[in-house]
Design a protein around this motif. Structure first.
Motif, mmCIF file in Angstrom:
data_model
loop_
_atom_site.group_PDB
_atom_site.id
_atom_site.type_symbol
_atom_site.label_atom_id
_atom_site.label_comp_id
_atom_site.label_asym_id
_atom_site.label_seq_id
_atom_site.Cartn_x
_atom_site.Cartn_y
_atom_site.Cartn_z
ATOM 1 N N GLY A 177 0.972 -1.030 0.145
ATOM 2 C CA GLY A 177 0.009 0.214 0.029
ATOM 3 C C GLY A 177 0.838 1.432 -0.101
ATOM 4 O O GLY A 177 1.840 1.475 0.874
ATOM 5 N N ALA A 178 0.579 2.102 -0.993
ATOM 6 C CA ALA A 178 1.332 3.385 -1.206
ATOM 7 C C ALA A 178 0.268 4.683 -1.603
ATOM 8 O O ALA A 178 -0.623 4.213 -2.117
ATOM 9 C CB ALA A 178 2.475 3.018 -1.881
ATOM 10 N N ARG A 179 1.000 5.753 -1.647
ATOM 11 C CA ARG A 179 0.304 6.845 -2.044
ATOM 12 C C ARG A 179 0.590 7.140 -3.438
ATOM 13 O O ARG A 179 1.629 7.411 -3.752
ATOM 14 C CB ARG A 179 0.526 8.047 -1.370
ATOM 15 C CG ARG A 179 -0.306 9.454 -1.716
ATOM 16 C CD ARG A 179 -1.754 9.262 -1.758
ATOM 17 N NE ARG A 179 -2.393 10.793 -1.870
ATOM 18 C CZ ARG A 179 -2.388 11.227 -2.852
ATOM 19 N NH1 ARG A 179 -2.229 10.729 -4.003
ATOM 20 N NH2 ARG A 179 -3.110 12.708 -2.971
ATOM 21 N N PRO A 180 -0.239 6.572 -4.470
ATOM 22 C CA PRO A 180 0.292 6.885 -5.696
ATOM 23 C C PRO A 180 0.203 8.385 -6.372
ATOM 24 O O PRO A 180 -0.348 9.309 -5.397
ATOM 25 C CB PRO A 180 -0.651 5.980 -6.595
ATOM 26 C CG PRO A 180 -2.016 6.192 -5.830
ATOM 27 C CD PRO A 180 -1.619 6.168 -4.662
ATOM 28 N N ARG A 223 7.058 16.056 -7.173
ATOM 29 C CA ARG A 223 7.919 14.799 -6.325
ATOM 30 C C ARG A 223 7.732 15.080 -4.922
ATOM 31 O O ARG A 223 7.496 14.087 -4.073
ATOM 32 C CB ARG A 223 9.149 14.537 -6.845
ATOM 33 C CG ARG A 223 9.453 13.428 -6.443
ATOM 34 C CD ARG A 223 10.880 13.172 -7.127
ATOM 35 N NE ARG A 223 12.217 13.987 -6.696
ATOM 36 C CZ ARG A 223 13.319 14.058 -6.882
ATOM 37 N NH1 ARG A 223 13.989 13.175 -7.538
ATOM 38 N NH2 ARG A 223 14.073 15.141 -6.399
ATOM 39 N N GLY A 224 8.069 16.342 -4.599
ATOM 40 C CA GLY A 224 8.136 16.507 -3.080
ATOM 41 C C GLY A 224 6.584 16.115 -2.505
ATOM 42 O O GLY A 224 6.781 15.520 -1.191
ATOM 43 N N ASP A 225 5.600 16.326 -2.845
ATOM 44 C CA ASP A 225 4.081 16.201 -2.379
ATOM 45 C C ASP A 225 4.223 14.520 -2.295
ATOM 46 O O ASP A 225 3.441 13.952 -1.315
ATOM 47 C CB ASP A 225 2.992 16.559 -3.256
ATOM 48 C CG ASP A 225 3.042 18.021 -3.441
ATOM 49 O OD1 ASP A 225 3.554 18.707 -2.628
ATOM 50 O OD2 ASP A 225 2.631 18.424 -4.512
ATOM 51 N N LEU A 226 4.603 13.977 -3.243
ATOM 52 C CA LEU A 226 4.557 12.571 -3.493
ATOM 53 C C LEU A 226 5.269 11.736 -2.322
ATOM 54 O O LEU A 226 4.977 11.010 -1.687
ATOM 55 C CB LEU A 226 5.073 11.831 -4.771
ATOM 56 C CG LEU A 226 4.854 10.445 -4.887
ATOM 57 C CD1 LEU A 226 3.686 9.695 -5.124
ATOM 58 C CD2 LEU A 226 5.916 9.949 -6.086
ATOM 59 N N LEU A 227 6.444 12.137 -2.208
ATOM 60 C CA LEU A 227 7.475 11.792 -1.009
ATOM 61 C C LEU A 227 6.974 12.105 0.241
ATOM 62 O O LEU A 227 6.885 11.303 1.215
ATOM 63 C CB LEU A 227 8.908 12.399 -1.275
ATOM 64 C CG LEU A 227 9.774 12.068 -2.626
ATOM 65 C CD1 LEU A 227 10.760 12.609 -2.520
ATOM 66 C CD2 LEU A 227 9.944 10.636 -2.362
ATOM 67 N N GLU A 228 6.282 13.139 0.447
ATOM 68 C CA GLU A 228 5.842 13.548 1.651
ATOM 69 C C GLU A 228 4.591 12.698 2.201
ATOM 70 O O GLU A 228 4.480 12.272 3.183
ATOM 71 C CB GLU A 228 5.295 15.009 1.880
ATOM 72 C CG GLU A 228 4.954 15.505 3.207
ATOM 73 C CD GLU A 228 5.087 17.022 3.279
ATOM 74 O OE1 GLU A 228 5.228 17.886 2.153
ATOM 75 O OE2 GLU A 228 5.422 17.463 4.584
ATOM 76 N N ASN A 238 5.264 2.384 -4.473
ATOM 77 C CA ASN A 238 6.281 3.427 -5.016
ATOM 78 C C ASN A 238 6.318 4.874 -4.499
ATOM 79 O O ASN A 238 5.125 4.877 -3.706
ATOM 80 C CB ASN A 238 6.022 3.562 -6.476
ATOM 81 C CG ASN A 238 6.613 2.348 -7.254
ATOM 82 O OD1 ASN A 238 7.875 1.889 -6.908
ATOM 83 N ND2 ASN A 238 5.965 1.738 -8.241
ATOM 84 N N PRO A 239 7.238 5.398 -4.354
ATOM 85 C CA PRO A 239 8.686 5.177 -4.737
ATOM 86 C C PRO A 239 9.486 4.195 -3.772
ATOM 87 O O PRO A 239 9.660 4.400 -2.802
ATOM 88 C CB PRO A 239 9.459 6.460 -4.905
ATOM 89 C CG PRO A 239 8.601 7.294 -4.006
ATOM 90 C CD PRO A 239 7.401 6.775 -3.902
#
Ligand code: NAX
Length: 328
Positions: free
Chosen positions: A88-91, A98-103, A131-132
């Motif tokens: 489970g991850a946030r797509p 990218r910063g929002d995704l990593l956060e 991912n990532p």
């Protein structure tokens, strides 16, 4: 009878979860004689869907399943876990930086790392699929200081299997004839599938194929962009092949690589091949007795060096970004 092994799967209601759980329950993850206790972790909105999957698992009447718990609390989900599959991850959604995704993923993998640290079994083995994947694994690992860093791995086995499939088609051989495939770096479009150390029926694969144009313009981009090609064709991202690779990854980790062969796993770097220490990067690894080891002493030519460096450079940037966000 053997004591059941506790396997925690996050994102259990998702499409990879749906392809993965039945294979774990049937004995393909750990062996046909190993009973499993499944712990399914989901977000509250998806608990009902996970219950639906659990109903189907019940209906398979798998003799190896000794229990199924569905949870929305990471602390409970990882209590006593021997194997954790973090799916489970946030797509990334439209317009997301990218910063929002990593956060957003930090918000998932930091508490999960803490929960693993607090309650997992001493022999815990973690595979991050969501991912990532490499950087999510790094975040979880850095919040589990009491767990050996070697227990946190990320999945590049799907890329490895994709590379085997492409090479077998090109060479007109079975995948069973290929050994020593390697994926280097990040599970992303920068990954480097390396056939210079691979062998086809015992002979060097790059020399056997002898087609640099195919290698550069077909093989490497096809493997690296296969995920997008699957979405284009299927209208949905890879699920069964991803689940199959997750099964392979853990099965190989637990049961060992064959003599003379190796596999690809993203593992914590010890500085081998110039990959900065601490990054979770894909390497050629052998496994034995539940431990992995990076294959040493491979000669890396300029062509391979440039590609490994590019992918590892991307991993360093991701690490810097999550550091800046206070996630590690
Ligand atoms: P889905 O969107 O079908 O399922 C993801 C599930 O995770 C959802 O049910 C969601 O509710 C759940 N979830 C979200 N946050 C959670 C949390 N905090 N705790 C527990 N569960 C949570 O995605 P799916 O197709 O199953 O893919 C899952 C992940 O695998 C994605 O991040 C995807 O990018 C990644 N992949 C990684 C691959 C690899 O080779 N490393 C290949 C396949 C796949 O693309």
């Amino acid at each position: 009878t053997r004591t059941p092994v506790t396997v925690t799967v996050t994102g259990a209601a998702g499409q990879i979860g749906y392809a993965l759980l039945f294979r774990i329950a049937s004995g393909q993850l750990l062996g046909a004689d190993v009973p499993v206790r499944l712990r399914l972790l989901e977000i509250p909105q998806a608990v009902k869907a996970a219950e639906g999957t659990a109903m189907e698992l019940d209906d398979c009447a798998f003799p190896l399943v000794s229990g199924i718990d569905i949870l929305d609390d990471a602390v409970k989900a990882f209590e006593g876990a021997n194997v954790a599959l973090l799916v489970g991850a946030r797509p990334r959604t439209k317009g997301m930086e990218r910063g929002d995704l990593l956060e957003a993923n930090g918000g998932i993998f930091k508490p999960q790392g803490e929960a693993i640290n607090a309650g997992a079994a001493d022999d815990i083995k973690v595979l991050v699929v969501g991912n990532p994947a490499n950087t999510n694994a790094l975040i979880a690992q850095s919040h589990a200081p009491d767990v050996p860093a070697s227990r946190f791995t990320a999945m590049t086995r799907l890329d490895h299997n994709r590379a085997l499939a492409q090479l077998s088609k090109k060479a007109g051989v079975s995948v069973a004839d290929i050994r020593r495939m390697t994926i280097w770096g990040n599970h992303s479009a920068t990954q480097y599938p390396d056939i210079f150390h691979a062998e086809i029926a015992g002979k060097n694969a790059a020399e056997t194929v002898n087609d640099q144009g195919w290698l550069e313009n077909d093989f490497i981009p096809t493997v690296a962009k296969r995920g997008a090609a699957i979405i284009e064709a299927r209208g949905a991202s890879s699920a069964a092949s991803a689940a199959s690779a997750a099964i392979d990854h853990v099965h190989t980790w637990v049961n060992g690589t064959a003599d003379g062969d190796w596999t690809s796993m993203a593992v914590v770097s010890d500085g081998s091949y110039g990959v900065p220490e601490g990054l979770i990067s894909s390497f050629p690894v052998t496994t034995a007795n539940g431990e992995w080891e990076i294959v040493q002493g491979l000669e890396i030519d300029a062509f391979s060096r440039a590609r490994i460096d590019a992918s590892v450079g991307e991993l360093s940037e991701e690490r810097d970004a999550v550091r800046k966000l206070g996630l590690i």
